[in-house]
Design a protein around this motif. Structure first.
Motif, mmCIF file in Angstrom:
data_model
loop_
_atom_site.group_PDB
_atom_site.id
_atom_site.type_symbol
_atom_site.label_atom_id
_atom_site.label_comp_id
_atom_site.label_asym_id
_atom_site.label_seq_id
_atom_site.Cartn_x
_atom_site.Cartn_y
_atom_site.Cartn_z
ATOM 1 N N ALA A 89 35.028 42.767 43.869
ATOM 2 C CA ALA A 89 34.295 42.254 45.034
ATOM 3 C C ALA A 89 33.715 43.397 45.881
ATOM 4 C CB ALA A 89 35.212 41.381 45.888
ATOM 5 N N PRO A 90 32.388 43.419 46.086
ATOM 6 C CA PRO A 90 31.775 44.500 46.882
ATOM 7 C C PRO A 90 31.854 44.258 48.385
ATOM 8 C CG PRO A 90 30.076 43.057 46.011
ATOM 9 C CD PRO A 90 31.370 42.546 45.465
ATOM 10 N N SER A 91 32.170 43.009 48.796
ATOM 11 C CA SER A 91 32.198 42.700 50.220
ATOM 12 C C SER A 91 33.154 41.544 50.478
ATOM 13 C CB SER A 91 30.802 42.327 50.718
ATOM 14 O OG SER A 91 30.377 41.101 50.134
ATOM 15 N N ILE A 92 33.404 41.269 51.747
ATOM 16 C CA ILE A 92 34.315 40.199 52.138
ATOM 17 C C ILE A 92 33.813 38.833 51.673
ATOM 18 C CG2 ILE A 92 33.236 39.867 54.402
ATOM 19 C CD1 ILE A 92 37.016 39.656 53.648
ATOM 20 N N ILE A 93 32.486 38.659 51.594
ATOM 21 C CA ILE A 93 31.926 37.384 51.134
ATOM 22 C C ILE A 93 32.420 37.052 49.737
ATOM 23 C CG2 ILE A 93 29.803 36.131 50.586
ATOM 24 C CD1 ILE A 93 30.245 36.568 53.553
ATOM 25 N N TRP A 94 32.452 38.051 48.870
ATOM 26 C CA TRP A 94 32.889 37.821 47.495
ATOM 27 C C TRP A 94 34.390 37.562 47.411
ATOM 28 C CZ3 TRP A 94 29.883 36.457 43.701
ATOM 29 C CH2 TRP A 94 28.517 36.756 43.797
ATOM 30 N N LEU A 95 35.139 38.113 48.366
ATOM 31 C CA LEU A 95 36.565 37.791 48.414
ATOM 32 C C LEU A 95 36.767 36.315 48.721
ATOM 33 C CD1 LEU A 95 38.244 40.817 50.259
ATOM 34 C CD2 LEU A 95 38.134 40.349 47.806
ATOM 35 N N PHE A 96 35.950 35.775 49.617
ATOM 36 C CA PHE A 96 36.029 34.350 49.933
ATOM 37 C C PHE A 96 35.648 33.507 48.713
ATOM 38 C CE2 PHE A 96 36.090 35.632 54.402
ATOM 39 C CZ PHE A 96 36.999 34.725 54.927
ATOM 40 N N VAL A 97 34.653 33.964 47.962
ATOM 41 C CA VAL A 97 34.252 33.256 46.745
ATOM 42 C C VAL A 97 35.410 33.226 45.745
ATOM 43 C CG1 VAL A 97 32.706 33.317 44.743
ATOM 44 C CG2 VAL A 97 31.798 33.772 47.036
ATOM 45 N N CYS A 98 36.083 34.361 45.585
ATOM 46 C CA CYS A 98 37.202 34.441 44.639
ATOM 47 C C CYS A 98 38.430 33.693 45.137
ATOM 48 C CB CYS A 98 37.568 35.910 44.391
ATOM 49 S SG CYS A 98 36.283 36.854 43.547
ATOM 50 N N ALA A 99 38.553 33.543 46.449
ATOM 51 C CA ALA A 99 39.710 32.850 47.018
ATOM 52 C C ALA A 99 39.729 31.376 46.616
ATOM 53 C CB ALA A 99 39.707 32.982 48.538
ATOM 54 N N VAL A 100 38.557 30.789 46.375
ATOM 55 C CA VAL A 100 38.490 29.361 46.020
ATOM 56 C C VAL A 100 39.161 29.085 44.671
ATOM 57 C CG1 VAL A 100 36.950 27.419 45.557
ATOM 58 C CG2 VAL A 100 36.454 28.966 47.454
ATOM 59 N N PRO A 101 38.756 29.751 43.562
ATOM 60 C CA PRO A 101 39.452 29.485 42.295
ATOM 61 C C PRO A 101 40.907 29.947 42.311
ATOM 62 C CG PRO A 101 37.887 31.297 42.041
ATOM 63 C CD PRO A 101 37.614 30.678 43.368
ATOM 64 N N LEU A 102 41.225 30.955 43.131
ATOM 65 C CA LEU A 102 42.618 31.387 43.233
ATOM 66 C C LEU A 102 43.486 30.252 43.777
ATOM 67 C CD1 LEU A 102 44.735 33.623 43.017
ATOM 68 C CD2 LEU A 102 44.077 34.388 45.311
ATOM 69 N N GLY A 103 43.005 29.583 44.820
ATOM 70 C CA GLY A 103 43.739 28.451 45.385
ATOM 71 C C GLY A 103 43.756 27.245 44.467
ATOM 72 N N LEU A 104 42.601 26.940 43.863
ATOM 73 C CA LEU A 104 42.528 25.787 42.954
ATOM 74 C C LEU A 104 43.486 25.942 41.778
ATOM 75 C CD1 LEU A 104 38.644 25.214 42.850
ATOM 76 C CD2 LEU A 104 40.347 23.736 43.945
ATOM 77 N N GLY A 105 43.526 27.129 41.204
ATOM 78 C CA GLY A 105 44.406 27.382 40.065
ATOM 79 C C GLY A 105 45.873 27.301 40.442
ATOM 80 N N ALA A 106 46.234 27.880 41.588
ATOM 81 C CA ALA A 106 47.640 27.903 42.016
ATOM 82 C C ALA A 106 48.162 26.496 42.284
ATOM 83 C CB ALA A 106 47.787 28.773 43.261
ATOM 84 N N GLY A 107 47.362 25.653 42.921
ATOM 85 C CA GLY A 107 47.813 24.298 43.243
ATOM 86 C C GLY A 107 48.074 23.466 42.009
ATOM 87 N N ALA A 108 47.197 23.571 41.017
ATOM 88 C CA ALA A 108 47.369 22.785 39.790
ATOM 89 C C ALA A 108 48.594 23.239 39.005
ATOM 90 C CB ALA A 108 46.116 22.901 38.922
ATOM 91 N N ILE A 109 48.817 24.557 38.933
ATOM 92 C CA ILE A 109 50.002 25.066 38.227
ATOM 93 C C ILE A 109 51.274 24.575 38.908
ATOM 94 C CG2 ILE A 109 51.279 27.125 37.497
ATOM 95 C CD1 ILE A 109 48.624 28.676 37.760
ATOM 96 N N ASP A 110 51.306 24.730 40.224
ATOM 97 C CA ASP A 110 52.499 24.388 41.001
ATOM 98 C C ASP A 110 52.870 22.915 40.821
ATOM 99 O OD1 ASP A 110 54.601 24.894 42.632
ATOM 100 O OD2 ASP A 110 53.440 25.363 44.423
ATOM 101 N N ALA A 111 51.899 22.035 41.041
ATOM 102 C CA ALA A 111 52.176 20.597 40.923
ATOM 103 C C ALA A 111 52.544 20.222 39.489
ATOM 104 C CB ALA A 111 50.965 19.792 41.381
ATOM 105 N N GLY A 112 51.831 20.769 38.523
ATOM 106 C CA GLY A 112 52.068 20.426 37.123
ATOM 107 C C GLY A 112 53.437 20.851 36.632
ATOM 108 N N LEU A 113 53.823 22.094 36.906
ATOM 109 C CA LEU A 113 55.115 22.583 36.429
ATOM 110 C C LEU A 113 56.275 21.900 37.140
ATOM 111 C CD1 LEU A 113 54.455 26.422 36.001
ATOM 112 C CD2 LEU A 113 54.348 24.607 34.296
ATOM 113 N N ASN A 114 56.123 21.630 38.437
ATOM 114 C CA ASN A 114 57.178 20.918 39.160
ATOM 115 C C ASN A 114 57.388 19.521 38.595
ATOM 116 O OD1 ASN A 114 58.358 22.526 41.373
ATOM 117 N ND2 ASN A 114 56.259 22.714 42.066
ATOM 118 N N ALA A 115 56.284 18.815 38.318
ATOM 119 C CA ALA A 115 56.386 17.468 37.760
ATOM 120 C C ALA A 115 57.029 17.506 36.374
ATOM 121 C CB ALA A 115 54.998 16.827 37.687
#
Length: 399
Positions: A89-115
């Protein structure tokens, strides 16, 4: 086969915990390097949490359509790519862009493995599973620290953790055939069978007690995050502790959660989930009261440790109890709802308290901890009462 898959799930939870704590550890060097205001870390955190909440809400449908193995593998790939994006990421804007799939991926793993663990393995595995998350959350800052000591190479720290995630992605795709071969565990009690028949065809949120369960998760994660975020500030401003000592005391709180969950795994051989939840809430409430009372300073340290130990068994036990409370048919969907509400509590309750403390005093911290723990306890007990009443009604009808 079941043991091998369980080992992989444990590794996945270590991997899940790794990214959760590195933003805070790296931010002191990220902030000047990116030349952004210090409060930008909070916005990044909320962006990640927002993605996690969304994916948790839709995880039930994804898991039913694709299965836990595929969802876990693809979601881990998303987090690995997102963490790699932090490196490039060259700037903070790109960090925000990357933060979206980071959150989406973490939530699905967490819920799936717990279930999956709730329906295929026994209660002690759920406690140990969340203890392994604590291992990952502890290792994340340790790994990052190796890259930011002397030379602020925080990007390389993110790349290192992304590399660990890519290794897990490879393992998950390699072991996809295992997920469908492990049989679901039999319930130990008759109640879930009656719940199962009663809830067939019913919308998950319409099932009696679900909303009370969601409230318990909301307040649990709210108090867990509140203590972690504001505990040190309370100790510095109200107890006159040096910042380094205050941080160390809060680390004992996290150690209490991690060690408590490991110990809880053994205790579950003797006690059921309901007893574990109730006992943990009582211990946490006792610790919170110690923080309120005008006692000598070291009682506050005891309070933090007791709160951590008390919280330790609650979350995994509530998750593991989900199929027994509401039936297997809806357990994946309800698990997703529970994770979404849990993340909502941890995302919004601590900042809300921060706003209140800014207008009043940080001295309200222990009082709010008591109120949140009490709200969690009341929600849980009302849920137990509602389910017990429902069970009694069914027994009368069947008689």
């Amino acid at each position: 086969m079941a043991t091998l898959l369980l080992l992989i799930i444990y590794l996945a939870f270590i991997s899940l915990g790794l990214p959760d704590s590195i933003l805070g550890a790296a931010w002191p060097v990220m902030q000047p390097d990116l030349n952004v205001p210090i409060e930008m870390a909070g916005l990044l955190f909320m962006t990640i949490a927002g993605g996690t909440i969304i994916s948790s809400l839709v995880s039930g449908r994804l898991l039913k359509k694709f299965g836990t193995g595929k969802v876990a593998a693809v979601s881990t790939l998303m987090t690995a790519l997102a963490l790699s994006g932090f490196f490039f990421a060259p700037s903070i804007i790109w960090l925000f862009v990357c933060a979206v799939p980071l959150g989406l991926g973490a939530g699905a793993i967490d819920a799936g493995l717990n279930a999956y663990v709730a329906t295929h393995y026994h209660a002690h595995h759920m406690s140990w599973l969340h203890s392994f998350w604590g291992v990952g959350a502890t290792l994340g800052p340790v790994i990052m620290a190796q890259f930011i000591i002397g030379d602020p190479a925080w990007r390389e720290g993110y790349l290192m953790i992304a590399g660990i995630q890519f290794i897990l992605v490879f393992v998950l795709f390699l072991t996809l055939p295992l997920w469908g071969k492990v049989k679901a565990k039999p319930f130990a009690e008759k109640e879930p069978e009656k719940v199962e028949k009663k809830t067939e065809g019913v919308r998950p949120l319409k099932i009696k007690g679900v909303k009370l369960a969601l409230a318990a998760f909301f307040f649990y994660c709210g108090v867990e995050a509140l203590v972690g975020l504001w505990g040190a500030s309370f100790l510095v401003n109200m107890k006159d502790l040096p910042a380094a000592t205050a941080a160390q005391w809060v680390s004992f709180y996290y150690a209490g959660i991690t060690a408590g969950r490991f110990i809880s795994g053994f205790v579950t051989f003797k006690l059921n989930n309901k007893t574990m939840i109730r006992s943990g809430q009582a211990i946490a409430l006792a610790g919170a009261v110690l923080l309120v009372l005008p006692l000598p300073l070291y009682f506050s340290l005891g309070g933090f440790i007791l709160v951590g130990l008390g919280l330790a068994p609650i979350f995994p036990s509530m998750l593991h109890e989900t199929p027994a409370r509401f039936g297997r048919e809806h357990s994946q969907t309800i698990m997703g709802y529970q994770m979404a509400v849990a993340y909502t509590g941890s995302t919004f309750l601590p900042p809300l308290f921060g706003l209140i403390a800014a207008q009043t005093t940080i001295g309200l911290f222990p009082v709010v901890v008591v109120l949140f723990v009490a709200a969690m306890l009341l929600s849980s007990e009302w849920l137990n009462r509602a389910l017990r009443s429902l069970l009694n009604q069914r027994e009368k009808v069947s008689a």
